[in-house]
Design a protein around this motif. Structure first.
Motif, short mmCIF file in Angstrom:
data_model
loop_
_atom_site.label_atom_id
_atom_site.label_comp_id
_atom_site.label_asym_id
_atom_site.label_seq_id
_atom_site.Cartn_x
_atom_site.Cartn_y
_atom_site.Cartn_z
N GLU A 52 -1.07 -11.42 4.82
CA GLU A 52 -1.10 -11.38 3.66
C GLU A 52 0.31 -10.56 3.95
O GLU A 52 1.21 -10.22 4.04
N PRO A 53 0.18 -10.87 1.98
CA PRO A 53 1.61 -9.61 1.18
C PRO A 53 1.74 -8.90 1.62
O PRO A 53 0.51 -8.30 1.48
N PRO A 54 2.77 -7.58 1.11
CA PRO A 54 2.63 -6.05 1.96
C PRO A 54 2.04 -5.58 0.44
O PRO A 54 1.64 -6.54 -0.24
N PRO A 55 2.03 -4.13 0.91
CA PRO A 55 1.05 -3.46 -0.18
C PRO A 55 2.20 -2.87 -1.71
O PRO A 55 2.16 -1.68 -1.84
N PHE A 56 3.60 -3.81 -1.40
CA PHE A 56 4.24 -3.03 -2.01
C PHE A 56 4.92 -3.67 -3.40
O PHE A 56 4.18 -4.13 -4.21
N ASN A 57 5.25 -2.96 -4.61
CA ASN A 57 6.09 -3.44 -5.46
C ASN A 57 6.28 -4.72 -5.80
O ASN A 57 6.47 -5.68 -5.42
N ARG A 58 6.49 -5.55 -6.84
CA ARG A 58 6.35 -6.41 -7.62
C ARG A 58 7.47 -6.78 -6.86
O ARG A 58 8.46 -8.31 -7.03
#
Length: 150
Positions: free
Chosen positions: A33-39
């Motif tokens: 799953e992708p981390p919750p960081f910015n674009r």
């Protein structure tokens, strides 16, 4: 005979992809799953991964040197390397970008807090409050956390 390298076009396309497509590519390339960081974080890590898979990763010599430097910093305790005390806090050196009322703001994560406009801050919330004039959760303001949870 000339061969066309599709990698530069693929890297350039990352800038135009909607965020859900970036996250889908993350799942495909990292099998997680992708981390919750910015674009911008997602774009840079995806760009690296695409190149790594196409052209190869770091040389064994470089990996050994990085391990050696890590040992110098943490005394060889590999457990310390993987531990992040504050999981919501991005890695030191990360640049956070946020557009607010037509102005782009850039904050750099430092070892002991954050830096914005050459000034140190202990929290992202303090920076968000200075930018907006109202109280904000700094993680939410900079897109590191969704309002009301992760």
């Amino acid at each position: 005979m000339t061969t066309h390298d599709p990698i530069p076009a693929r890297l350039a396309a990352l800038k135009t992809l909607p965020t859900p497509e970036l996250k889908a590519q993350w799942r495909e390339l990292f099998d997680s799953e992708p981390p919750p960081f910015n674009r911008r974080y997602l774009e840079s890590r995806l760009a690296y991964r695409i190149q790594e898979l196409a052209y190869g990763g770091l040389k064994a010599e470089t990996i050994r040197r990085l391990e050696q430097l890590g040992e110098e910093l943490d005394g060889g305790d590999k457990k310390k390397r993987g531990v992040r005390l504050d999981r919501d806090r991005p890695i030191t050196g990360t640049r956070l970008l946020r557009e607010w009322q037509g102005i782009e703001y850039v904050v750099t994560v430092t070892a002991d807090g954050f830096e914005w406009q050459g000034r140190p801050y202990k929290s992202l919330s303090a920076i968000a409050r200075t930018i907006t004039g109202t109280r904000w959760n700094g993680l939410v303001f900079f897109g590191l956390k969704r309002q009301g949870g992760r």
